[in-house]
Design a protein around this motif. Structure first.
Motif, PDB file in Angstrom:
ATOM      1  N   LYS A 146      37.239  48.043  32.841  1.00  0.00           N
ATOM      2  CA  LYS A 146      37.593  48.107  34.255  1.00  0.00           C
ATOM      3  C   LYS A 146      36.343  48.431  35.061  1.00  0.00           C
ATOM      4  O   LYS A 146      35.728  49.479  34.872  1.00  0.00           O
ATOM      5  CB  LYS A 146      38.671  49.171  34.488  1.00  0.00           C
ATOM      6  CG  LYS A 146      39.111  49.300  35.938  1.00  0.00           C
ATOM      7  CD  LYS A 146      40.184  50.380  36.084  1.00  0.00           C
ATOM      8  CE  LYS A 146      40.624  50.543  37.531  1.00  0.00           C
ATOM      9  NZ  LYS A 146      41.676  51.582  37.687  1.00  0.00           N
ATOM     10  N   ALA A 197      38.405  43.162  35.688  1.00  0.00           N
ATOM     11  CA  ALA A 197      38.561  43.390  34.249  1.00  0.00           C
ATOM     12  C   ALA A 197      37.634  42.406  33.557  1.00  0.00           C
ATOM     13  O   ALA A 197      37.777  41.189  33.716  1.00  0.00           O
ATOM     14  CB  ALA A 197      40.000  43.177  33.812  1.00  0.00           C
ATOM     15  N   THR A 252      37.863  39.084  35.605  1.00  0.00           N
ATOM     16  CA  THR A 252      39.086  38.691  36.302  1.00  0.00           C
ATOM     17  C   THR A 252      39.394  39.699  37.405  1.00  0.00           C
ATOM     18  O   THR A 252      39.341  40.903  37.181  1.00  0.00           O
ATOM     19  CB  THR A 252      40.268  38.635  35.314  1.00  0.00           C
ATOM     20  OG1 THR A 252      39.963  37.710  34.266  1.00  0.00           O
ATOM     21  CG2 THR A 252      41.537  38.175  36.026  1.00  0.00           C
ATOM     22  N   LYS A 289      41.438  42.012  39.531  1.00  0.00           N
ATOM     23  CA  LYS A 289      42.696  42.729  39.343  1.00  0.00           C
ATOM     24  C   LYS A 289      43.250  43.295  40.643  1.00  0.00           C
ATOM     25  O   LYS A 289      44.453  43.295  40.875  1.00  0.00           O
ATOM     26  CB  LYS A 289      42.495  43.872  38.331  1.00  0.00           C
ATOM     27  CG  LYS A 289      42.248  43.393  36.904  1.00  0.00           C
ATOM     28  CD  LYS A 289      43.431  42.604  36.375  1.00  0.00           C
ATOM     29  CE  LYS A 289      43.225  42.157  34.945  1.00  0.00           C
ATOM     30  NZ  LYS A 289      44.360  41.337  34.454  1.00  0.00           N
ATOM     31  N   GLU A 290      42.363  43.805  41.495  1.00  0.00           N
ATOM     32  CA  GLU A 290      42.798  44.383  42.775  1.00  0.00           C
ATOM     33  C   GLU A 290      41.725  44.121  43.832  1.00  0.00           C
ATOM     34  O   GLU A 290      40.526  44.186  43.539  1.00  0.00           O
ATOM     35  CB  GLU A 290      43.019  45.889  42.668  1.00  0.00           C
ATOM     36  CG  GLU A 290      44.178  46.325  41.804  1.00  0.00           C
ATOM     37  CD  GLU A 290      44.337  47.833  41.794  1.00  0.00           C
ATOM     38  OE1 GLU A 290      44.921  48.373  42.750  1.00  0.00           O
ATOM     39  OE2 GLU A 290      43.841  48.465  40.844  1.00  0.00           O
TER      40      GLU A 290
END
Length: 263
Positions: free
Chosen positions: A150, A144, A132, A134-135
């Motif tokens: 991470k 993620a 997914t 995240k940033e």
């Protein structure tokens, strides 16, 4: 004496005039730099460009205009700026070569932000990582994974590879295969699978599910079951349908054979 004084006055006036011109050029140039940099940021934000990219572009525009302003101001004072510009260009080239990887990641980050192949919250397979988003940063993207690791991936690796976005669609198809014995009733097995699909409200009615014999294998008859679901329901339906199908097929009298070898 009067001639010397006159020459001195001429030189002083010339220097003063050049100095005033240099100050005016610097002040006006700095104002233009601020105005254009702020305008650039506002236009990019209005166009829904990422805030980080808009801020970077603002600073870049300001710095470039200010450098040219200083060179122009020095030139108006009679300073030879050709060698200065050459040194500046050489320094810029050296810095560019030293930061080639970083600049490449920056360019890739700009492309990702502008063309938006994915957005924060999407589940994607990109740069060798499935997870997914995240940033989305200027130089890298943070993911993620399914087991909550991470992972930070350079943007160059993402932009140069295939990107699969599992979230930017309205539905996904689950492909399942169930093997039954050659002695089992195919119609009964298909009816069991159809009943499981109809009973699950997460499975979409349109497109219709496909339940059919796909292969006559060495030790079993393979039946495919391909229902359509929303992306968020994919794995939940996938796991539930696998478990329920085994239980219900066995209850109906069907057997799920496994490879055997006679010795």
């Amino acid at each position: 004496m009067e001639e010397s004084t006159s020459k001195f006055m001429d030189i002083a006036i010339s220097i003063g005039t050049n100095l005033i011109a240099a100050v005016i050029i610097y002040v006006v140039g700095k104002w233009i730099a601020k105005f254009l940099s702020k305008t650039t940021e506002k236009l990019m934000i209005k166009a829904n460009v990422d805030q980080a990219l808009a801020g970077f572009a603002k600073n870049l525009v300001y710095a470039i205009i200010l450098v040219f302003t200083i060179i122009a101001a020095l030139g108006s004072m009679g300073v030879e700026t050709t060698s200065f510009a050459a040194i500046l260009a050489a320094a810029g080239l050296a810095i560019g070569m030293a930061l080639s990887g970083t600049l490449s990641n920056f360019a890739s980050g700009v492309m990702i932000i502008l063309f938006r192949p994915f957005k924060i919250g999407d589940f994607v397979d990109a740069g060798g990582v499935m997870g997914t988003v995240k940033e989305i940063k200027i130089f890298n993207t943070v993911f993620a994974t399914g087991d909550n690791r991470k992972v930070i991936v350079p943007n160059t690796k993402i932009s140069s590879d295939t990107i699969t976005n599992f979230s930017d669609i309205d539905r996904r198809r689950i492909d399942l295969v169930f093997g039954i014995s050659y002695d089992d009733d195919i119609k009964k097995a298909k009816d069991v699978l159809k009943g499981l699909v109809d009973a699950d409200s997460r499975i979409l009615k349109d497109p219709a599910v496909t339940i059919a014999v796909s292969e006559l294998g060495d030790s079993c008859v393979n039946i495919i079951c391909r229902p359509w679901v929303k992306p968020s329901d994919y794995w939940g339906v996938h796991f539930d349908l696998l478990e329920k199908a085994k239980v219900e097929l066995e209850k109906s009298g069907c057997s799920i054979p496994y490879p055997q070898q006679d010795v």
